[in-house]
Design an enzyme around this catalytic site. Sequence first.
Site, PDB file in Angstrom:
ATOM      1  N   HIS A   1      30.884  30.621   0.900  1.00 50.87           N
ATOM      2  CA  HIS A   1      31.533  30.535   2.213  1.00 50.87           C
ATOM      3  C   HIS A   1      31.120  29.265   2.926  1.00 50.87           C
ATOM      4  CE1 HIS A   1      27.713  32.698   2.709  1.00 50.87           C
ATOM      5  NE2 HIS A   1      27.638  32.146   3.924  1.00 50.87           N
TER       6      HIS A   1
ATOM      7  N   HIS B   1      30.694  27.696   6.712  1.00 52.88           N
ATOM      8  CA  HIS B   1      30.652  27.945   8.148  1.00 52.88           C
ATOM      9  C   HIS B   1      31.335  26.786   8.864  1.00 52.88           C
ATOM     10  CE1 HIS B   1      27.380  31.079   8.212  1.00 52.88           C
ATOM     11  NE2 HIS B   1      27.064  30.502   7.061  1.00 52.88           N
TER      12      HIS B   1
HETATM   13  P1  5GP Z   1      24.923  32.932   5.303  1.00 53.11           P
HETATM   14  O1  5GP Z   1      23.636  33.294   5.994  1.00 53.11           O
HETATM   15  O2  5GP Z   1      25.043  33.639   3.971  1.00 53.11           O
HETATM   16  O3  5GP Z   1      25.166  31.456   5.192  1.00 53.11           O
HETATM   17  O4  5GP Z   1      26.070  33.475   6.244  1.00 53.11           O
HETATM   18  C1  5GP Z   1      26.603  34.740   6.168  1.00 53.11           C
HETATM   19  C2  5GP Z   1      27.364  34.972   7.444  1.00 53.11           C
HETATM   20  O5  5GP Z   1      28.183  36.101   7.260  1.00 53.11           O
HETATM   21  C3  5GP Z   1      26.482  35.250   8.667  1.00 53.11           C
HETATM   22  O6  5GP Z   1      26.702  34.262   9.652  1.00 53.11           O
HETATM   23  C4  5GP Z   1      26.925  36.647   9.133  1.00 53.11           C
HETATM   24  O7  5GP Z   1      27.010  36.773  10.524  1.00 53.11           O
HETATM   25  C5  5GP Z   1      28.288  36.781   8.482  1.00 53.11           C
HETATM   26  N1  5GP Z   1      28.664  38.157   8.160  1.00 53.11           N
HETATM   27  C6  5GP Z   1      27.913  39.065   7.478  1.00 53.11           C
HETATM   28  N2  5GP Z   1      28.571  40.245   7.364  1.00 53.11           N
HETATM   29  C7  5GP Z   1      29.777  40.044   7.976  1.00 53.11           C
HETATM   30  C8  5GP Z   1      30.905  40.917   8.182  1.00 53.11           C
HETATM   31  O8  5GP Z   1      30.939  42.090   7.771  1.00 53.11           O
HETATM   32  N3  5GP Z   1      31.960  40.408   8.848  1.00 53.11           N
HETATM   33  C9  5GP Z   1      31.961  39.105   9.307  1.00 53.11           C
HETATM   34  N4  5GP Z   1      33.061  38.698   9.949  1.00 53.11           N
HETATM   35  N5  5GP Z   1      30.925  38.276   9.134  1.00 53.11           N
HETATM   36  C10 5GP Z   1      29.835  38.742   8.471  1.00 53.11           C
END
Ligand code: 5GP
Length: 137
Positions: free
Chosen positions: A100, A102
Amino acid sequence: MHEKDVFCKIVDGEIPCYKLYEDDDVLAFLDISQVTKGHALVIPKKHYDNFLSTPQEVMHKVMDVAQRIGQVSIKLLGAKGVNILSNCYKEAGQSVMHFHVHVIPRYGEGEGFEISMKDNSKGLNLPALAEQFKNNL
Ligand code: 5GP
């Protein structure tokens, strides 16, 4: 087959999300945590663990949508800047193991979000480091 992560479940409609964009390969939706207003996530519908393990063609499609969302954040939300970032592996802060990107709109002082990059170059042999990269790219 790997166990479904939360983003696979969003793709399959098992978990709801606020969709911003969708096509055959890519989905974009609001991050549930909204580190700043408009914080969005862009993902491939097909599962890949992270940016580094995603095929180039798919990665390009995801980045194309991330760029467009960044442009819209500035035009429509009045953001003054945007951070585009992708965490790869746990040590880099990746918590959902599905590639993903951001897209984080930036509004200036007082927004409560900060990325600080300190200068840690002291003691490093930069010419040797650059050579190492060059020989492996
Ligand atoms: P990472 O820390 O892996 O780079 O980012 C994962 C992101 O996914 C986090 O910013 C978190 O808020 C988001 N996230 C986790 N679970 C969900 C969800 O069920 N729905 C949405 N819309 N975002 C999620």
